[in-house]
Scaffold this active site. Structure first.
Site, mmCIF file in Angstrom:
data_model
loop_
_atom_site.group_PDB
_atom_site.id
_atom_site.type_symbol
_atom_site.label_atom_id
_atom_site.label_comp_id
_atom_site.label_asym_id
_atom_site.label_seq_id
_atom_site.Cartn_x
_atom_site.Cartn_y
_atom_site.Cartn_z
ATOM 1 N N GLY A 270 0.785 -1.229 0.000
ATOM 2 C CA GLY A 270 0.000 0.000 0.000
ATOM 3 C C GLY A 270 0.819 1.281 0.000
ATOM 4 O O GLY A 270 0.277 2.358 -0.217
ATOM 5 N N CYS B 286 -27.949 -9.640 -15.853
ATOM 6 C CA CYS B 286 -27.377 -9.361 -17.165
ATOM 7 C C CYS B 286 -28.337 -9.827 -18.260
ATOM 8 O O CYS B 286 -28.800 -10.976 -18.263
ATOM 9 C CB CYS B 286 -26.032 -10.054 -17.315
ATOM 10 S SG CYS B 286 -25.375 -9.974 -19.002
ATOM 11 N N CYS C 112 -26.376 -12.871 -20.248
ATOM 12 C CA CYS C 112 -26.013 -14.155 -19.653
ATOM 13 C C CYS C 112 -26.816 -14.459 -18.389
ATOM 14 O O CYS C 112 -26.653 -15.523 -17.794
ATOM 15 C CB CYS C 112 -24.522 -14.216 -19.356
ATOM 16 S SG CYS C 112 -24.052 -13.296 -17.880
ATOM 17 N N CYS D 158 -23.248 -7.467 -18.518
ATOM 18 C CA CYS D 158 -21.989 -7.605 -17.775
ATOM 19 C C CYS D 158 -20.940 -6.655 -18.321
ATOM 20 O O CYS D 158 -20.753 -6.561 -19.536
ATOM 21 C CB CYS D 158 -21.443 -9.029 -17.939
ATOM 22 S SG CYS D 158 -22.322 -10.253 -16.980
#
Lengths: 260, 368, 293
Positions: C33, C242, C245, C267
């Site tokens: 980080g 979606c 899908c 998506c």
């Protein structure tokens, strides 16, 4: 008599210059726990520079600023690590600016302003932060419904109250104030001074108050330091200095107030 | 019916072909040669070399041709090429006091040893369009009077002030090699070597505006042109196997030294200070702007109040590079629809919550 | 496959520069980080368009790698195409759109839906690495704030969001605390993806070219979004699945179909969506065949 009391703050031979112009010259003083020290003088006398040096906002050229921490370990702020100094500034110290715009986050609500120091030391409960903010709003006599309002929607007097609450929320041991009532009209000033006096007593805060207004100094300060050209020309108990000034500059200051 | 966006590769190819056609323009007009750009667009070439930080008039002209005259794009091309080049040697600092001078003026003195030399300058031209240049072949300018063209070994005006102790002496720190902006990240506080490198590559427009702002009072520092000189200097390297310096090139540079007031401090007497600018080619505006900004960025080290943008080291150096700035401004053209979708989602939800309490109509979130 | 370009080193950068970047990467991995300054080079693509990610990829890519490049979750957005093409020309390595097949994934703004595995490296393109930047514009000050863990001001912003909007109104680039120590910006990915950084099996590298910073989250590192005890972090969910899908648990892009308010949700991760359709899943709006053209 077993406890040897130490000053909360001991300043020794502090000097600061801007280029060729000295602003603070060889200033020494002590501040005792619970004491309110007033620093008076005309503008340009070096009193605000001295305060900024104490707060670590300006680098000093020479001298020591020894602070007795809550943990009981005196620390010289001039040579201390910046981390230690910054930690003290947001826990044990407070700084009330003349212009609340410099001391507040103007684009954050009153509640966020009060909560900032608490969040900085790890408070992570929103509901608790809010109730603490509410209790401080009432402590500084502000309406609770203003908790989500931005400081810019407040009057000058309210902004100053908010700044005081924001500083006192972590129960600091020492608060520095730079002309805390400057720029406010007389009736607002009187109420604010009352409030400051009450809070300082209630929370046993030591304070250093810089002001050009001897009336403010008389109301707030136990002891006074008079500055001229960067030097302390006279110091003593407030009533003594104001009622029986010894130095001719102090005499001039006092008489100009009286004649005004 | 929705069809997922496909064929990005073909679209990109097409875009590049269109760009190439655009660059060429009307094919009935003869194509520019790189040599023509180098010889006849030298102002543009000089700027691209300076801000591209690579002295190569041919490549700079090529970059300008490829970028169809877009200077920032040409600078970007040259920088991206420069970064792939191996570092064969480090030259000695160029000696501008040994410059073969084409132009040299000082506005601080009426006359200076060696004299004022106007040289090729736009100064004192009347900015009237010269319609004679519309003709295909303009008349050939008569060559300069012999002996006026260039002079060598003119003393630096700043040295005259320095001899009298009127200007702070500046010496290189011998201890460490100078900072190298092209190899190391700029960090703050930035020392003067890093600052000068950044300013030398900085966008001319940005520096010009900042320099101008100091003249209008945003960090005023009372400048005088101590000296501007343009001309050729030799670049020397000392190969370790030889052990002595050899001259590898002559380059054309413009140097500006500004003389600025300084009130003095408790340890120093009042004196003059220097702002320094250097650019490749005949690039006086850039060198002057750079010198103004160099001086204003010295505010902190000289104990002056830092109040104006041009005195703020981090602000100036972080925003001066036009390749960085152009890239980041233009990256907003890239798709951001994922982030925008996340924002849409949030704003709709917050509106729905407000709507629930105030009974305002809320736009239906999704079609079925 | 695009032809390899002559006259340039493998992956464009010279080996010295790659070593320098790898040293910065090692330091970044060692201090999760923490933003490591590095000598970012001028790349032939513009700053702000992925030069940080490109340099990181160039520094770690080898001949046996398989590279996937996505932008907004999709392999076929123009900048993803352009960056993939750059590495094809500069390295000749195999590229893929399959998350599972890739050893290196360079991304802008998304974390793939398919969980990453050990041995994979996810490389983020980062525009502004500094999480404190909007509170404090000065680098000298923000570096101090990191050094001293002075992150209180970040919570002030979250507090303010809640008191104004009843919730935290940061939808992407959500601030996270890495390994309990350094505050980090999450690249900007939508907050939907933020939990995927936490305890991820893959190595995550972040490159900011213009700002000249590299940072990293090593595999299986604790990464926590900032929040309040009584207002915990939460992610978006959609009222619909979606259209292609039928996935109900992926990040959806909103597609505007007409100017009558008609829209559909699909998506954002094109590979994930294609995988599901290949496995026989279908959404309400269309058949898989219609969208692969």
């Amino acid at each position: 008599m077993s406890v040897i009391e130490r000053p909360l703050l001991a300043v020794e031979n502090l000097s600061k210059a801007f280029g060729a112009r000295p602003a603070v010259r060889d200033v020494s003083f002590s501040l005792w726990p619970g004491e309110v020290l007033g620093i008076v003088g005309e503008s340009g006398s070096g009193k605000s520079t001295l305060l900024n040096c104490l707060a670590g906002r300006m680098q000093v050229d020479a001298g020591r600023i020894v602070y007795d921490t809550a943990a009981g370990a005196p620390i010289d702020l001039v040579t201390a690590a910046e981390s230690a100094r910054r930690h003290l500034m947001r826990t044990e110290w407070g700084f009330v600016q003349q212009n609340p715009r410099d001391g507040l986050r103007m684009d954050f609500s009153a509640g966020a302003n009060i909560g900032e120091r608490l969040m900085a030391i790890g408070d992570r409960n929103y509901a608790q932060l809010r109730s603490t903010a509410e209790s401080w709003l009432s402590a500084v006599e502000m309406p609770l419904r203003r908790i989500d309002d931005l400081p810019r929607t407040f009057s000058g007097g309210m902004q100053q109250r908010l700044q005081i609450a924001r500083n006192l929320v972590t129960r600091p041991r020492l608060v520095l104030m730079d002309e805390p009532t400057g720029g406010l009209d007389v009736s607002v000033q009187a109420r604010l001074l009352d409030l400051i006096r009450r809070l300082v007593q209630q929370f046993q805060v030591s304070a250093i108050v810089v002001t050009h207004d001897l009336g403010v100094a008389r109301l707030l300060a136990h002891r006074l330091m008079v500055m001229k050209d960067g030097m302390v020309v006279e110091e003593g108990l407030t009533d003594q200095v104001l009622d029986d000034p010894q130095h001719e500059y102090t005499q001039l200051l006092v008489s100009s107030v009286l004649s005004a | 019916m929705y069809v997922a966006v496909k064929g990005g590769e073909a679209a990109i190819e097409n875009a590049h072909r269109l760009l190439a056609a655009d660059r060429r323009g009307d094919p009935s007009v003869p194509e520019l040669s790189v040599a023509q750009i180098r010889e006849q667009m030298s102002g543009a070439v000089d700027r691209v070399m300076t801000e591209g930080s690579l002295y190569d008039p041919d490549l700079a002209a090529l970059a300008l041709k490829q970028a169809r005259g877009d200077q920032v794009e040409a600078i970007f091309l040259l920088r991206a090429y420069r970064t792939t080049l191996p570092r064969l040697a480090v030259s000695a600092p160029i000696e501008t006091s040994r410059m073969s001078v084409h132009r040299r003026i000082s506005s601080a003195f009426k006359d200076v040893p060696g004299g004022q030399l106007l040289g090729p300058t736009f100064d004192y031209t009347h900015r009237l369009l010269d319609f004679a240049l519309l003709a295909q072949a303009g008349p050939m300018a008569s060559p300069a009077v012999a002996g006026e063209a260039s002079r060598r070994d003119l003393p630096q005006v700043m040295d005259l002030l320095q001899a009298e102790g009127l200007i702070a002496v500046e010496t290189a720190t011998k201890s460490a090699a100078p900072f190298d902006l092209t190899r190391e990240p700029l960090t703050f506080p930035a020392a003067r070597d890093a600052r000068l490198q950044n300013l030398a590559r900085a966008d001319e427009g940005f520096l010009l505006a900042l320099g101008y702002s100091t003249q209008r009072g945003y960090g005023r520092n009372h400048p005088f042109v101590g000296e501007i000189r343009s001309g050729t200097v030799s670049v020397e390297i000392t190969p370790p196997e030889l052990g002595f310096a050899i001259d590898i090139a002559d380059i054309l540079v413009t140097e500006c030294q500004m003389v600025n007031q300084f009130a003095g401090s408790k340890t120093e007497k009042p004196t003059f200070t220097r702002g320094y600018g250097l650019a490749f080619g005949m690039a006086e505006r850039k060198a002057m702007a750079m010198a103004l900004v160099d001086r204003s960025l010295r505010a902190e080290e000289l104990g002056e109040d830092v109040t104006a943008p041009a005195q703020d080291i981090e602000f100036v150096l972080s925003h001066s590079d036009n390749v960085e700035a152009s890239g980041f401004v233009q990256h907003l053209k890239l798709p951001h629809h994922v982030d925008f979708q996340a924002e849409l989602h949030l704003v709709r939800r917050m509106r729905a919550e407000v709507g629930a309490t105030t009974a305002e109509p809320v736009i239906a979130e999704a079609a079925q | 496959m695009t032809a390899l370009l002559d006259g340039y080193n493998f992956a464009f950068l010279d080996e010295q520069t790659k070593r320098m970047i790898r040293r910065a990467l090692l330091k970044a991995v060692a201090i999760p980080g923490y933003q490591v300054p590095f000598g970012s080079r001028e790349m032939p693509l513009p700053y702000g368009w992925g030069t940080g990610g490109i340099q990181v990829t160039a520094a770690v890519i080898g001949l046996d790698d398989t590279l996937k490049v996505i932008d907004q979750g999709a392999d076929d957005t123009t900048n993803a195409v352009s960056i993939r093409r750059f590495f094809q020309r500069m390295t000749g390595v195999r590229t893929t759109v399959k998350t599972r097949e890739a050893t290196l994934i360079q991304t802008r703004h998304r974390v793939p839906e398919t969980p990453l595995r050990e041995g994979q490296i996810l490389i983020y393109q980062v525009p502004i690495p500094e999480p404190l930047r909007w509170l404090e514009p000065r680098e000298t000050e923000t570096r101090k704030m990191h050094a001293l863990s002075e992150y209180g001001a970040m919570h002030v912003k979250l507090y303010e969001d809640i008191s104004r909007h009843g919730q935290v109104s940061t939808a992407y680039d959500y601030p996270v605390l890495v390994n309990g120590r350094y505050l980090m910006r999450s690249s900007p990915i939508p907050k939907f993806d933020t939990p995927k950084i936490h305890m991820c099996a893959a190595l995550q590298l972040f490159g900011a070219g213009r700002e000249k910073r590299i940072f990293a989250v090593p595999p299986y590192t604790d990464v926590r979004p900032l929040d309040f005890e009584d207002h915990p972090f939460s992610v978006e969910s959609w009222p619909t699945s979606c259209a292609l899908c039928g996935s109900a648990d992926s990040f959806l892009d909103e597609i505007v179909l007409d100017d009558q308010g008609g829209r559909m949700f699909v998506c954002s991760d094109t590979d994930y969506c294609a995988d599901r359709r290949a496995a026989g899943h279908a959404g309400p709006a269309t058949t898989p065949a219609e969208v692969t053209t």
